[in-house]
Design a protein around this motif. Structure first.
Motif, short mmCIF file in Angstrom:
data_model
loop_
_atom_site.label_atom_id
_atom_site.label_comp_id
_atom_site.label_asym_id
_atom_site.label_seq_id
_atom_site.Cartn_x
_atom_site.Cartn_y
_atom_site.Cartn_z
N THR A 4 -0.07 -2.05 0.59
CA THR A 4 -0.25 -2.80 -0.65
C THR A 4 0.77 -2.35 -1.68
OG1 THR A 4 -1.80 -1.20 -1.59
CG2 THR A 4 -2.72 -2.93 -0.17
N GLY A 12 0.90 1.44 -2.21
CA GLY A 12 1.65 2.20 -1.22
C GLY A 12 3.14 2.04 -1.37
N ASP A 15 -0.98 2.47 3.76
CA ASP A 15 -1.25 1.52 2.67
C ASP A 15 -0.01 0.66 2.44
OD1 ASP A 15 -1.97 0.14 0.43
OD2 ASP A 15 -2.22 1.90 -0.87
#
Length: 486
Positions: A443, A446, A441
């Motif tokens: 994003t 994360g 992740d």
């Protein structure tokens, strides 16, 4: 009972504390100004890197060399020049380093192509390796062990730590209002001022006996430190598994092992193994290295949080760390008083535990903008604790040694500081990256998860270091004393 003031040569009434002379005050101001300026140089260009790349012609993947070239030579050569200062004159070396700083900064400000800018940064790194241990040893040899020296070292530690934070703020201000080139030109102004004043207020401080420089030891330790710093930097930029990371690290370790073997056999070693074997030197420098590593890497993590998670601009993120800078100044003022009351060893332990306690709430950061209040409070208190530990480290590692070894002691301390600054960021960066890859992740969620795990590791490192110092450093070298008024 009356006592002799070793700074002024006067007999003091019972209960009085020694004071500085006016010349000593001016000398301290000159030396601290030089040290602060070089501390600023560690971080002043970080925010300006994109603008520098566009103006000078650096590709994106080569921008990091603007910072790396400085760190390599600043950390790699500091021990060598610290010892040279002992042998050939601290004042002479200090003035030479300031002159090199001024010339290299002028070159950097005028540079129109990458090779000239990198050359300027390398020369600035060498100037840092020359000036900081020479300035520190001039400070420690100008004052006997005791409250005045402790307070001077506290001011030095506060300004060195504050300089790293100030650099991030000043870099953004100069880039936005004037030009990134002023990050270089300011050094030229400071260097000229120091060169005009320093010869009149700084006296030479060196031993009367001239020993030959241990060339094999100097070569192996310098190459070893350069290799390790390069490996650490490469690990932060790529990964710890990359050949350009573990290869130099392995080479660096082998070179340092060779250095140890050489030092145990040559008649006049660069670093006598008896000094390295002293617990106050070994454990004190370890504490200093980790104190710098944890705090500078925390700045990196929180910069990532402010810009990536909360959406701050680089300039706004830099301003947020002004509170940390204030905390470090307060810690530098409080630290010597704590050393005077409980000793340097306990000050290191207390400072690291305060830093850990203040950083712990930051483990729970989330996307709510209101967390900025917690962040500011945590970094302020943590900055105080961190500087208390740094003052304790400086007092520990420079006490109990004769004047002719002060350049060596301050060289070791400076090396620990610079390796710590270089060490912390790639380690914490690797933790963040590993977490992001584990989650798959990239994003904000994360990144935030990686940041909070890295902050947890940062806190754990502070606690583990505090426990190790409490167990292994041994009896404190500085006795509690009432602190002087300057």
């Amino acid at each position: 009972m009356s006592t002799l003031d070793q700074n002024t040569g006067r007999i003091l009434p019972a209960g009085s504390q020694p004071r500085m002379t006016n010349r000593q005050r001016l000398m301290v101001a000159v030396l601290l100004t030089a040290g602060f300026t070089l501390a600023v140089d560690f971080s002043i260009l970080n925010v300006a890197l994109p603008a520098i790349g566009a103006d000078v012609g650096f590709s994106l993947d080569h921008l990091q060399w603007i910072a790396t070239s400085f760190a390599l030579f600043a950390a790699g050569f500091t021990l060598l020049f610290g010892r040279i200062a002992d042998l050939y004159g601290r004042r002479r070396l200090f003035l030479s380093g300031i002159a090199l700083l001024g010339g290299s900064s002028l070159l950097g400000g005028l540079a129109q192509e990458p090779i000239l800018l990198i050359t300027a940064r390398v020369a600035q790194g060498v100037a840092t390796a020359i000036v900081i241990p020479a300035a520190l040893s001039l400070l420690t040899t100008s004052f006997p062990e005791g409250p005045v020296r402790e307070k001077v070292l506290g001011l030095n530690g506060a300004l060195m730590a504050a300089g790293f934070t100030t650099g991030a703020i000043l870099g953004g201000v100069l880039t936005d209002l004037l030009s990134w080139r002023w990050a270089f030109y300011i050094n030229v102004i400071v260097a000229v001022a120091v060169l005009l004043i320093a010869p009149f207020v700084i006296r030479e401080s060196t031993t009367n006996t001239r020993a030959r420089l241990d060339v094999p030891g100097a070569v192996t330790v310098t190459l070893g430190l350069v290799a390790i710093v390069y490996g650490l930097t490469s690990a932060g930029e790529s990964s710890w598994a990359a050949p350009q990371a573990w290869g130099p690290l392995l080479a660096g370790v082998l070179l340092l092992v060779a250095f140890w073997k050489i030092e145990s056999r040559v008649p006049k070693p660069l670093v006598p193994v008896t000094i390295l074997a002293r617990r106050s030197i070994a454990w004190g420098n370890l504490a200093g290295m980790l104190a710098f590593a944890t705090e500078t890497s925390l700045v990196f993590l929180l910069t990532l949080y402010l810009q990536t998670v909360l959406g701050y601009t680089p300039f706004a993120a830099g301003l947020a760390f002004a509170v940390l800078g204030i905390g470090t100044v307060v810690g530098g003022m409080v630290g010597p008083r704590v050393v005077g009351k409980i000793g340097s060893k306990r000050t290191i332990v207390l400072g690291l535990l305060v830093q850990a306690a203040a950083t712990t709430p930051l483990i729970f950061l989330d996307t709510n903008p209101e967390w900025i209040a917690v962040l500011l409070a945590g970094t302020f208190i943590g900055g105080i604790g961190n500087l208390m530990a740094i003052v304790g480290f400086m007092v520990t590692t420079t006490s109990g040694l004769p004047d002719e070894e002060q350049g060596l002691a301050t060289g070791l301390a400076t090396m620990s500081q610079q390796v710590g600054i270089t060490l912390g960021i790639p380690i914490m960066s690797a933790i963040v990256t590993a977490r992001i890859h584990t989650l798959g992740d990239e994003t904000t969620t994360g990144v935030l998860s990686g940041i909070t795990i890295a902050i947890t590791s940062n806190v754990a490192l502070c606690v583990i270091t505090a426990l190790a110092i409490a167990l292994f450093l041994g009896p404190k070298r500085s006795t509690p004393s009432k602190l002087a008024s300057l």
